[in-house]
Write an enzyme that holds these catalytic residues in place. Structure first.
Site, PDB file in Angstrom:
ATOM      1  N   VAL A  60      -2.249  65.716  24.647  1.00  0.00           N
ATOM      2  CA  VAL A  60      -1.802  66.903  24.886  1.00  0.00           C
ATOM      3  C   VAL A  60      -0.615  66.965  26.103  1.00  0.00           C
ATOM      4  CG1 VAL A  60      -3.846  68.446  24.240  1.00  0.00           C
ATOM      5  CG2 VAL A  60      -3.586  67.212  26.825  1.00  0.00           C
ATOM      6  N   TYR A  61      -0.787  65.755  26.914  1.00  0.00           N
ATOM      7  CA  TYR A  61       0.209  65.248  27.859  1.00  0.00           C
ATOM      8  C   TYR A  61       1.634  65.542  27.444  1.00  0.00           C
ATOM      9  CZ  TYR A  61      -3.566  63.522  30.587  1.00  0.00           C
ATOM     10  OH  TYR A  61      -4.746  63.314  31.592  1.00  0.00           O
ATOM     11  N   SER A  62       2.399  66.616  28.041  1.00  0.00           N
ATOM     12  CA  SER A  62       3.645  66.963  27.668  1.00  0.00           C
ATOM     13  C   SER A  62       3.871  66.859  26.207  1.00  0.00           C
ATOM     14  CB  SER A  62       4.687  65.980  28.291  1.00  0.00           C
ATOM     15  OG  SER A  62       4.695  65.979  29.669  1.00  0.00           O
ATOM     16  N   ALA A  63       2.822  67.400  25.488  1.00  0.00           N
ATOM     17  CA  ALA A  63       2.763  67.561  23.994  1.00  0.00           C
ATOM     18  C   ALA A  63       3.236  66.164  23.166  1.00  0.00           C
ATOM     19  CB  ALA A  63       3.846  68.799  23.573  1.00  0.00           C
ATOM     20  N   GLY A  64       2.749  65.358  23.664  1.00  0.00           N
ATOM     21  CA  GLY A  64       2.955  64.109  23.014  1.00  0.00           C
ATOM     22  C   GLY A  64       3.959  63.299  23.260  1.00  0.00           C
TER      23      GLY A  64
END
Length: 323
Positions: A60-64
């Site tokens: 989920v960090y920065s949407a991948g």
């Protein structure tokens, strides 16, 4: 840099874990303060050159985007076998049914997606990012076990949850002959020590490696209480973690000890954490080279018993946050 075993495993990790949430395209996901790739790359390279071999990211960090940047940096600046690569699963990655959580579908599908973004054939540590109350824990544990048996995961870890939940998961895995969690990534620092009540004693008893997140309390322990940063002004989650009046006194104690030692405050706060026998490696996020210098230097800073007492004395019980 020092290296230690992760809990009771034979896996060696650096005493500082580089938190990759700081790196990701700001217009993707929920972290507008993250560094884009061109700014992240020099810091990742500097960390690797300093001997930091433990890297922690999440889908989920920065949407991948964080995983993508991490994967490219590993290929360019080091070799896959020279790093311990950790990622996580749980958060929502797409709208609609089965877009998040810890069902068998979500765990295995998100693992494949993470491997593609990281451009590797396995991760060393695959962690559940939170507890999923909507999915039977047996389903999650069996899916994680199959991921290990497939060769795509080497070890399993967990993150913030109640101690009874973690104990249940450890017991069930042992009872069913599944691979058990070997690490706990929990919320632990000088401003929030609630994990000392149950979770940390459980981890010590079970040989679980502890890799705390937010070891510097989102930077609160490194600056004056009323000072703000770009991240603090745009970090909605972090804004809910530290607002107790008693916390200010602890920050002031860190400032006093740091001034007497002639070192930055971050080194004192990290040295306190590194001195805890149950802690394997705090997960440190960096956005400037000085942040990394302080993290690495903290490994060699030894606090006296008197300094530890001064730092801990102002603490007052807090509500549990971060789950």
């Amino acid at each position: 840099m020092e290296y230690v075993r992760l809990g009771a495993t034979g896996l060696e990790v650096s005493r500082i874990c580089l938190g990759m949430m700081s790196f990701g395209e700001p217009d993707r996901g929920m972290t507008p303060w993250s560094l884009p790739e061109d700014e992240a790359r020099p810091l990742i390279r500097k960390a690797l050159e300093a001997g930091v071999t433990f890297l922690d990211t999440a889908n989920v960090y920065s949407a991948g985007s964080s995983e993508e940047i991490t994967g490219r940096a590993i290929r360019e600046f080091t070799t896959r076998d020279d790093v311990v690569l950790a990622t996580k699963v749980h958060g929502r990655m797409r709208p609609g049914p089965n877009g998040g959580g810890l069902s068998r579908v979500a765990v295995l599908r998100e693992l494949e997606a993470s491997l593609r973004r990281l451009q590797v054939d396995h991760v060393d540590l695959y962690q559940i990012h939170r507890w999923d109350p909507a999915t039977p824990i047996e389903e999650t544990l069996e899916a994680l076990d199959s991921a290990v048996r497939s060769g795509k995961v080497r070890y399993l870890g967990a993150s913030s949850m109640w101690a009874w939940q973690f104990a249940k998961a450890l017991h069930l895995a042992g009872e069913r002959g599944w691979h058990r969690f070997v690490s706990m990534q929990d919320h632990y620092n000088l401003l929030n020590r609630e994990e000392e009540r149950e979770m940390l004693p459980l981890c010590a008893d079970q040989g679980i490696g502890v890799i705390p997140w937010s070891p510097l309390a989102r930077g609160r322990l490194t600056r004056d209480w009323d000072e703000t940063t770009h991240r603090s002004e745009n970090d909605a989650f972090g804004g809910r973690l530290y607002d107790e009046a008693s916390d200010r006194a602890i920050v002031e104690r860190v400032t006093e000890v740091a001034r007497e030692r002639g070192v930055p405050r971050a080194r004192v706060a990290l040295a306190w954490l590194l001195a805890k026998p149950v802690v394997t490696a705090p997960i440190v996020g960096v956005t400037r080279a000085a942040h990394l210098d302080d993290a690495v230097a903290a490994v060699d800073l030894r606090l006296t018993d008197e300094e530890v007492t001064r730092l801990e004395e102002p603490y007052r019980p807090h509500a549990v946050v971060g789950f």
